[in-house]
Motif scaffolding. Structure first.
Motif, PDB file in Angstrom:
ATOM      1  N   TRP A 145      -8.111  -6.233   2.815  1.00 46.13           N
ATOM      2  CA  TRP A 145      -7.338  -7.517   2.334  1.00 46.13           C
ATOM      3  C   TRP A 145      -6.807  -7.573   0.731  1.00 46.13           C
ATOM      4  O   TRP A 145      -5.624  -7.628   0.446  1.00 46.13           O
ATOM      5  N   PRO A 146      -7.712  -7.011  -0.055  1.00 43.89           N
ATOM      6  CA  PRO A 146      -7.232  -7.007  -1.336  1.00 43.89           C
ATOM      7  C   PRO A 146      -6.048  -6.069  -1.533  1.00 43.89           C
ATOM      8  O   PRO A 146      -4.931  -6.390  -2.342  1.00 43.89           O
TER       9      PRO A 146
ATOM     10  N   LEU B 136       1.889  -7.187  -1.245  1.00 42.42           N
ATOM     11  CA  LEU B 136       2.664  -8.510  -1.048  1.00 42.42           C
ATOM     12  C   LEU B 136       3.084  -8.583  -2.503  1.00 42.42           C
ATOM     13  O   LEU B 136       4.251  -9.217  -2.566  1.00 42.42           O
ATOM     14  N   LYS B 137       2.222  -8.814  -3.466  1.00 42.44           N
ATOM     15  CA  LYS B 137       2.719  -8.998  -4.727  1.00 42.44           C
ATOM     16  C   LYS B 137       3.653  -8.393  -5.358  1.00 42.44           C
ATOM     17  O   LYS B 137       4.646  -8.586  -6.067  1.00 42.44           O
ATOM     18  N   ARG B 138       3.482  -6.915  -5.129  1.00 42.96           N
ATOM     19  CA  ARG B 138       4.595  -5.869  -5.834  1.00 42.96           C
ATOM     20  C   ARG B 138       5.983  -6.149  -5.239  1.00 42.96           C
ATOM     21  O   ARG B 138       6.868  -5.792  -5.699  1.00 42.96           O
ATOM     22  N   ARG B 139       5.787  -6.678  -3.967  1.00 38.74           N
ATOM     23  CA  ARG B 139       7.247  -6.728  -3.402  1.00 38.74           C
ATOM     24  C   ARG B 139       8.026  -7.940  -4.234  1.00 38.74           C
ATOM     25  O   ARG B 139       9.342  -7.671  -4.165  1.00 38.74           O
TER      26      ARG B 139
END
Length: 231
Positions: A23-24, A30-33
């Motif tokens: 999960w990390p 997802l944040k890098r997107r």
């Protein structure tokens, strides 16, 4: 229009479920997107204005680089023409650049000519060439009506491509109708390629008598045609 392929046995196709184990790392991805990094080269800023025209006619205001930049941002962020104009204006303002952005009318008019342009890929060193073709089905209101009522056959096109096996880049492509044979498009693909060709690999559909002499005359250092099963 519903997706009808394998409709008869769609219920029997097993559903594959994916579970996230890390999960990390997944959340970090997802944040890098959402990370946005834009960098404008000095050459692009200096060449924002179109060069002075020496032939009769009106003087263009924006260079191809400026128009291509706005159109690229439009495609990446799925924007309309006016939205792309406003988005580029805000980006240049954040970068501290007071440059005039091409308006939506200019983008609409010039975007038609950019759509037909194909960038030339210049390989570094001899290439191992892969040639194949694929079918492209045409979709539209007429095609849906033809499938629904069975009035005419579905129309389609053939895309012939030549790929550099070392880099995976498409170095040449030809779009024809469905009546064109594969072997007849090999000369056109080879003429569009710059640089030396070490070998050529094609499938059985391209294995024909006109293919071999054309490959040998295409600056090949070690021309080889390896026919495989057509697919």
């Amino acid at each position: 229009m519903p997706f009808k392929h394998n409709a008869a046995r769609r219920r029997h196709i097993p559903q594959v479920r994916y579970r996230v184990q890390n999960w990390p790392a997944y959340e970090a991805g997802l944040k890098r997107r959402g990370n946005l990094t834009l960098r404008l080269d000095e050459a692009a800023l200096n060449g924002w204005q179109a060069p002075r025209r020496t032939t009769p006619g009106g003087q263009a205001r924006y260079s191809d680089t400026a128009i291509r930049l706005v159109l690229m941002l439009r495609i990446v962020f799925h924007l309309a023409l006016r939205q792309a104009e406003g988005f580029t204006t805000s980006v240049l303002r954040l970068l501290g650049q007071e440059l005039r952005v091409p308006d939506h009318t200019t983008l609409s008019r010039c975007g038609r000519s950019f759509a037909g342009r194909q960038p030339k890929v210049i390989p570094h060193g001899p290439m191992h060439l892969l040639i194949d073709s694929t079918g492209l089905t045409l979709f539209g209101q007429g095609e849906w009506d033809a499938e629904k009522h069975g009035r005419t056959r579905r129309s389609w096109r053939k895309l012939h491509i030549a790929v550099d096996a070392g880099t995976g880049e498409i170095v040449a492509c030809v779009l024809t109708d469905n009546a064109a044979d594969d072997a007849g498009q090999v000369p056109a693909l080879l003429e569009a390629i710059e640089g030396k060709i070490t070998s050529v690999t094609v499938n059985g559909a391209h294995d024909g008598e006109p293919v071999y002499p054309r490959i040998l005359a295409a600056r090949c250092t070690n021309a080889l045609t390896t026919p495989t099963s057509a697919g």
